[in-house]
Structure formats: structure tokens, C-alpha cells
Design a protein around this motif. Structure first.
Motif, short mmCIF file in Angstrom:
data_model
loop_
_atom_site.label_atom_id
_atom_site.label_comp_id
_atom_site.label_asym_id
_atom_site.label_seq_id
_atom_site.Cartn_x
_atom_site.Cartn_y
_atom_site.Cartn_z
N LEU A 87 -6.42 0.24 -6.98
CA LEU A 87 -5.17 0.97 -6.77
C LEU A 87 -5.41 2.43 -6.39
N THR A 88 -6.35 3.08 -7.04
CA THR A 88 -6.62 4.47 -6.69
C THR A 88 -7.22 4.56 -5.28
N SER A 89 -7.97 3.54 -4.87
CA SER A 89 -8.50 3.53 -3.50
C SER A 89 -7.37 3.45 -2.49
N ILE A 90 -6.33 2.70 -2.80
CA ILE A 90 -5.17 2.62 -1.92
C ILE A 90 -4.54 4.00 -1.77
N GLN A 91 -4.42 4.71 -2.88
CA GLN A 91 -3.84 6.06 -2.80
C GLN A 91 -4.74 6.98 -1.98
N ASP A 92 -6.04 6.85 -2.15
CA ASP A 92 -6.98 7.70 -1.40
C ASP A 92 -6.92 7.41 0.10
N GLN A 93 -6.69 6.13 0.47
CA GLN A 93 -6.71 5.72 1.87
C GLN A 93 -5.34 5.85 2.54
N ALA A 94 -4.33 6.22 1.78
CA ALA A 94 -2.96 6.21 2.29
C ALA A 94 -2.77 7.07 3.54
N TYR A 122 -4.55 7.34 5.99
CA TYR A 122 -5.01 6.68 7.21
C TYR A 122 -4.14 5.49 7.61
N GLN A 123 -3.08 5.27 6.86
CA GLN A 123 -2.22 4.11 7.13
C GLN A 123 -1.12 4.49 8.12
N LEU A 124 -0.86 3.59 9.05
CA LEU A 124 0.24 3.77 10.00
C LEU A 124 1.54 3.30 9.37
N SER A 125 2.62 3.44 10.10
CA SER A 125 3.90 2.95 9.59
C SER A 125 3.87 1.43 9.48
N ASP A 126 4.78 0.87 8.70
CA ASP A 126 4.82 -0.58 8.53
C ASP A 126 4.94 -1.29 9.87
N GLY A 127 5.82 -0.78 10.73
CA GLY A 127 6.01 -1.41 12.03
C GLY A 127 4.77 -1.32 12.90
N GLU A 128 4.11 -0.17 12.86
CA GLU A 128 2.88 0.01 13.64
C GLU A 128 1.76 -0.90 13.14
N GLU A 129 1.66 -1.03 11.81
CA GLU A 129 0.63 -1.90 11.25
C GLU A 129 0.87 -3.36 11.65
N ALA A 130 2.13 -3.78 11.62
CA ALA A 130 2.46 -5.15 12.00
C ALA A 130 2.17 -5.39 13.47
N LEU A 131 2.55 -4.43 14.31
CA LEU A 131 2.31 -4.57 15.75
C LEU A 131 0.81 -4.58 16.04
N ARG A 173 -5.08 6.68 13.35
CA ARG A 173 -5.08 6.68 11.88
C ARG A 173 -5.48 8.04 11.30
N GLY A 174 -6.11 8.85 12.12
CA GLY A 174 -6.48 10.18 11.65
C GLY A 174 -7.92 10.33 11.22
N LYS A 225 0.83 -1.21 0.00
CA LYS A 225 0.00 0.00 0.00
C LYS A 225 0.87 1.26 0.00
N ARG A 226 1.95 1.21 0.78
CA ARG A 226 2.82 2.38 0.83
C ARG A 226 3.49 2.61 -0.53
#
Length: 586
Positions: free
Chosen positions: A129-136, A138-147, A232-233, A104-105
Motif C-alpha cells: 500500500l505504501t508503494s502505491i502511494q509512492d508511485q501515485a 506516475y499514474q495517469l488518469s483512469d481514462g488514460e490508463e484504460a485507453l 507518466r513523468g 491505486k488512486r
């Protein structure tokens, strides 16, 4: 034929195919980790193609393995082998998170995505794919998402399983017997008034044994949602639900406003029902589902399916064939039993292009409508299976479209074919009763969840506080049509939708689905069988459009309250028919 078969997924946890699926996941995860470390060395187009291929493969295998475990647990919540397997599935879900977050990143950072979408292999994934860009954002860092993925396993997911286990194994003493919660709640539809009242009283008496534990589960899940949505905002959990629904707030506001304006009509119906049952002014909760009128028909799974298939055939041969296939190939688990979760659901399984349906069937007309509803979900799945697995994820509001359309087909046909006024009254009232649940009760659930989130910001809520919030929400929706001292303050315990951290506000989509389907059915009645292909196309494209764009495919503007008012008028017409037919009975 009354239990489902999961053999199309796997025959058991010892099935070599199950072990092979786990090995495929292990191998694909290694490839995904290589992609994470090497994708920046490749061209954006090559990296995107490889990432999409890995996403498809991981999603396919995870759906298969996860569905087998979840469906096994749905019919036996205490099965030790499935509980152990669930830990394995959750481990894979956590392991996939770094790749999903990284992909996603990567997509979010593609400044030339419009150019890449000119490639024939990439073009079909434009919305994805454009939805991923629109939602970006709200995404946390890779480490935060994994945790976060790992923490939910011992957080919200575990609390959700606790609610499911406690409610599915609840023992409810009733007339010298022990019944499970699904059995006792089904008695709300009993013909005998004393049975309905005593079942309600037994249900209310049983909840205190689990109320503190389930309250803890609800507090934990809603607390987690508040924390994560803020991180996430998102403005609020409701804002997140609207965005995840691919819906505009304007659309939801129009829907809720129309529902609120229609409440007087529903309350008039409930007061008439109270009078018909011998109550003064208002209805006690235990008679909400009391049958009015008369029908001698009860159903077995076989006769229910035959009835549904016959009515589906009036709409299309394709819909009837899908229902026949579901029964013949054992997609449906019908009867309640100890350890089986309550309610009903349909799980669409894209990797095998089949669905599985769970019901708690007791033979009533209401159970028949539930069956039609869930088969509608399967029909939606059958259409969307024509799309790539990455384009097959539709949102909650449109998820209820086909299911409610199928309900409408069966209800309308049954009312038309009624043998006499008594049966017509019965069938009309059953239809209005269902609509009342989807409009009035859903409004109470929407209000309750809103208020729980607001109150939870200040700290955990006691079982008593949750009961008070539910009672207040029901009072606001049902008004003076339900007796104030005989509502259902424990409704938050038995509704599993409140216990999903990933799906807050799984209530308004039912109202959207009901009224959207009413609007579609009205067009179908006007245009005839040639309109069926347009409905099928709409269903097939729900994974690749916003709610508003899906509606635009058939000329419906869901942003305007006028559409929802017109759909509610269809239900008001049924209420008017019911009132006219019962005038002479009060």
C-alpha cells in the motif's frame, strides 16, 4: 518427462475449469465495477478491505488464465487456439485496468493510511500500500490508463509477439538441413571448431530475412516506452527501470562502475582463450562459447536432473526436494523444436504454488547450468508462495538471486570434483564464460539499450543503425579481446528482453543477481548450513522490501562499490586459477 504438463492450470481451452475461471473473472469484474462506483460511500477501512480482496481475486484468476495461454504459446508460437485465447486474456487485462487504476488512486488519496495499517487485516499489506502511494505521481488518469491498456494490445504487445514468432520460426539452412534459431545458436558450444564457425556464419546469413521486421518491432516498442514514460513523468526509461526495481540510482551506479573496472580481467581471460584456440591476440565471436579443456560428459534430461539434485542437496534438502518435484511433476519443457521460443525462463505460478520451466536443452554443461539457474527461480517462487499473492511480486534485480546462487552451487561442486586438470580447466572456463556473459555482455546490452533510447528520440532506427549501435556497444565492453570484424551485430534480434514495454533494461539485474549471489554464497561458505534459513527468509521477503533493505537483512550494503568489487574478486580468483592452469598450454 521431457515436456511440461499444464494440467495443474487447465487441461485445455475446453476444460470446464478454464471456462469457470473466465466466469469467475466476469463476476469479479462486475464486483470491481460496483466497488468503483460505491467505495466512497463506505468507510475508508471497509473500502480498503474490499478493494484488497478484489485485487487478490482478480490477480489470482488472471495469473492462472494468462499463464495457461502464455505458456502454451511459448512452446508453440503459431497455435491458433492460443492466439485466439490471448485476445480474450488481453480483453480481461484491459477490463481490469479501470479497477486497478481506481484502487491505486483511492489508496494514494488516503491521508490516514498509517492509522488504517493498525488494523490486523490491513497491516500485512503495508509495503504494497505504501508503494502505491509512492508511485501515485506516475499514474495517469483512469481514462488514460484504460485507453493505454487497450492500445498496448495492438501496440507493444503485438510487436513483442511478432519478434517472438519471427525468431522462433526462423529457418536457418545449415549443411543441407533446415535448423531453427535455437538449434543453430546451441552449436556455438560445439566441440568442433569448423561447426562453430559455420553455424555462426549461417546464423548471420539468416538474420537479414527478418531484420527489417524485427527492427520495426524494436522501434515501435522503444518509441511507445519513450512516449509513456514521459507522460507518466519519469525522467527517462532507465529512471523508470530503477524505480520499478525498487532500487536507488546510487546502487546501480556502484554496480556499473565495478563492472567497468573489472573489464581488464575478463579481457585477459578472453585473450588467453583466443591463444588456446589458435587465434592471434583476439577471439572471434563464434568461439566465445567454445569448450576449453575436456570432459566426456554429456547429459540427458534425466542425468542432468540427477546431477543438479545431488549438488543441490549439499546446500539443503529443501532445495533438492524442490528440484525433484519439478522433474517428477513435469514442470520442465526441455528440448528445442520448431515454433518453440528460444532461450530459457521460469514462470512462478502463485495460484497453484508451482512453477514451469522452459529450456532449449541439447545436453551440454552449459545447458546443465541453465537448468540449475531456472530451478533457482522455482526455488525462489517456492519461498515466496508462503506470502499473500499481493506481497509476492519481487523486482528484477533480486529475481536473479536464487537462480545465480543455484548456478554457483553446481559450478563450485563440479570444479571441486573434477577428475583431472583437463576437466578442471573445462569446468573453470565454463564458469568464467558464464560470468563473462553476465558482466561483459550484459554491460554491452545495457549500453546498447541506453543508446537506442537516446537515438530513438530523434526518430525510427534502421536495421543498419541498430547493428552499428550493437557493434559499438560490444566494442566498448569486449575491447580488443574480440576480433573487430567478427562480433555479433544482430544480437538485438534474438534477445527477447528488449521487446517488453513493461520491462526496459532487463540486463543489469542479471549482473546484480550474479554478484549479489556471489556475496551471499561467500557468507554461506563462512557460516555453513545454519545460514540457509537466512537466505530462505531473504527470498521470502523480496516482494515486500527495496533492494537495499533486502540486502540489509544479511548485512550487505549494495550502495557501496566495495561490495561489488569484492564479489567480482571471487570471479577474478577463478580467472587467476584458469590462467595458472593454462600457462603451460600456450
Amino acid at each position: 518427462m521431457s515436456t511440461w504438463s499444464l494440467d495443474a492450470l487447465f487441461k485445455s481451452y475446453d476444460d470446464p475449469a478454464y471456462q469457470s475461471a473466465l466466469e469467475t473473472l466476469d463476476h469479479t469484474l462486475k464486483e470491481a465495477n460496483i466497488w468503483l462506483s460505491k467505495h466512497l460511500e463506505a468507510s475508508p477501512l471497509e473500502a480498503l478491505k474490499d478493494g484488497l480482496a478484489l485485487s487478490r481475486k482478480l490477480r489470482k484468476e488472471l495469473i492462472k488464465v494468462g499463464a495457461f495461454v502464455n505458456l502454451s504459446l511459448a512452446t508453440n508460437t503459431t497455435d491458433e487456439a492460443s492466439l485466439k485465447a490471448m485476445q480474450t486474456v488481453q480483453g480481461y487485462q484491459a477490463s481490469v485496468t479501470p479497477f486497478n487504476a481506481g484502487f491505486k488512486r483511492f489508496v494514494a488519496g488516503l491521508e490516514n493510511l498509517d492509522t488504517l495499517l493498525d488494523d490486523l487485516e490491513i497491516a500485512p499489506y503495508k509495503f504494497f500500500l505504501t508503494s502505491i502511494q509512492d508511485q501515485a505521481k506516475y499514474q495517469l488518469s483512469d481514462g488514460e490508463e484504460a485507453l493505454l491498456s487497450k492500445l498496448t494490445q495492438t501496440g507493444s504487445s503485438a510487436w513483442s509477439r511478432l519478434q517472438g514468432e519471427l525468431t522462433s520460426t526462423m529457418e536457418v539452412p545449415f549443411r543441407g538441413e533446415i535448423k531453427n534459431l535455437s538449434d543453430i545458436r546451441n552449436l556455438a558450444h560445439a566441440k568442433d571448431a569448423k561447426t562453430r564457425q559455420e553455424a555462426y556464419e549461417a546464423e548471420m546469413a539468416a538474420y537479414p530475412s527478418v531484420e527489417r521486421s524485427v527492427a520495426s518491432a524494436l522501434n515501435a516498442i522503444k518509441g511507445e516506452v519513450l512516449t509513456v514514460t514521459k507522460a507518466r513523468g519519469y525522467e527517462s526509461p532507465l529512471a523508470q527501470a530503477v524505480i520499478q526495481s525498487r532500487m536507488q540510482q546510487e546502487t546501480l551506479d556502484a554496480l556499473i562502475a565495478a563492472m567497468q573496472d573489472a573489464l581488464p580481467s575478463f579481457r585477459a581471460y578472453l585473450k588467453r582463450k583466443a591463444a588456446l584456440l589458435g587465434h592471434e591476440k583476439a577471439l572471434p565471436w563464434y568461439d566465445l562459447f567454445a569448450p576449453i579443456g575436456a570432459t566426456s560428459t554429456t547429459f540427458t534430461p534425466a542425468s542432468a536432473m540427477a546431477y543438479v539434485i545431488k549438488q543441490f542437496k549439499t546446500f539443503s534438502d529443501d532445495l533438492a526436494a524442490l528440484a525433484s518435484r519439478a522433474y517428477d511433476e513435469q514442470w520442465i519443457d526441455f528440448y528445442p523444436k520448431s515454433g518453440k521460443r528460444g532461450g530459457a525462463f521460469c514462470s512462478n505460478l502463485h495460484p497453484i504454488k508451482q512453477s514451469r520451466i522452459l529450456t532449449n536443452f541439447e545436453g551440454s554443461f552449459s545447458n546443465l547450468i541453465t537448468l540449475a539457474h531456472e530451478l533457482g527461480h522455482a526455488y525462489h517462487g517456492d519461498k515466496i508462495f508462503n506470502e499473500d499473492i499481493l506481497n509476492a511480486s519481487y523486482t528484477m534485480p533480486v529475481a536473479e538471486t536464487a537462480s545465480t546462487l543455484c548456478e554457483t552451487i553446481v559450478k563450485k561442486a563440479a570444479i571441486k570434483d573434477a577428475a583431472d586438470d583437463d576437466e578442471k580447466i573445462f569446468l573453470l572456463e565454463q564458469s568464467i564464460m558464464g560470468s563473462t556473459q553476465v558482466i561483459v555482455d550484459i554491460l554491452s546490452r545495457y549500453t546498447f539499450e541506453n543508446n537506442v533510447f537516446e537515438a530513438r528520440k530523434q526518430g525510427p532506427l534502421s536495421a543498419k543503425r541498430l547493428k552499428d549501435l550493437m557493434d559499438d556497444a560490444q566494442a566498448g565492453a569486449y575491447g580488443d579481446a574480440i576480433q573487430a570484424d567478427v562480433r555479433h551485430p544482430y544480437m538485438w534480434i534474438n534477445k527477447p528482453h528488449y521487446y517488453s514495454a513493461g520491462l526496459s533494461f532487463y540486463n543489469f539485474p542479471y549482473a546484480f543477481g550474479l554478484l549479489f549471489a556471489k556475496g551471499i554464497y561467500a557468507q554461506y561458505q563462512e557460516k555453513g548450513s545454519t545460514f540457509v534459513k537466512d537466505i530462505d527468509h531473504l527470498l521470502q521477503k523480496t516482494g515486500q522490501m527495496t533492494v537495499e533493505d533486502v540486502a540489509d537483512l544479511i548485512g550487505i550494503n549494495v550502495r557501496e562499490k566495495a561490495f561489488w568489487d569484492a564479489s567480482l574478486d571471487v570471479i577474478k580468483d577463478e580467472i587467476a586459477q584458469f590462467m595458472a592452469l593454462t600457462d603451460k598450454l600456450v
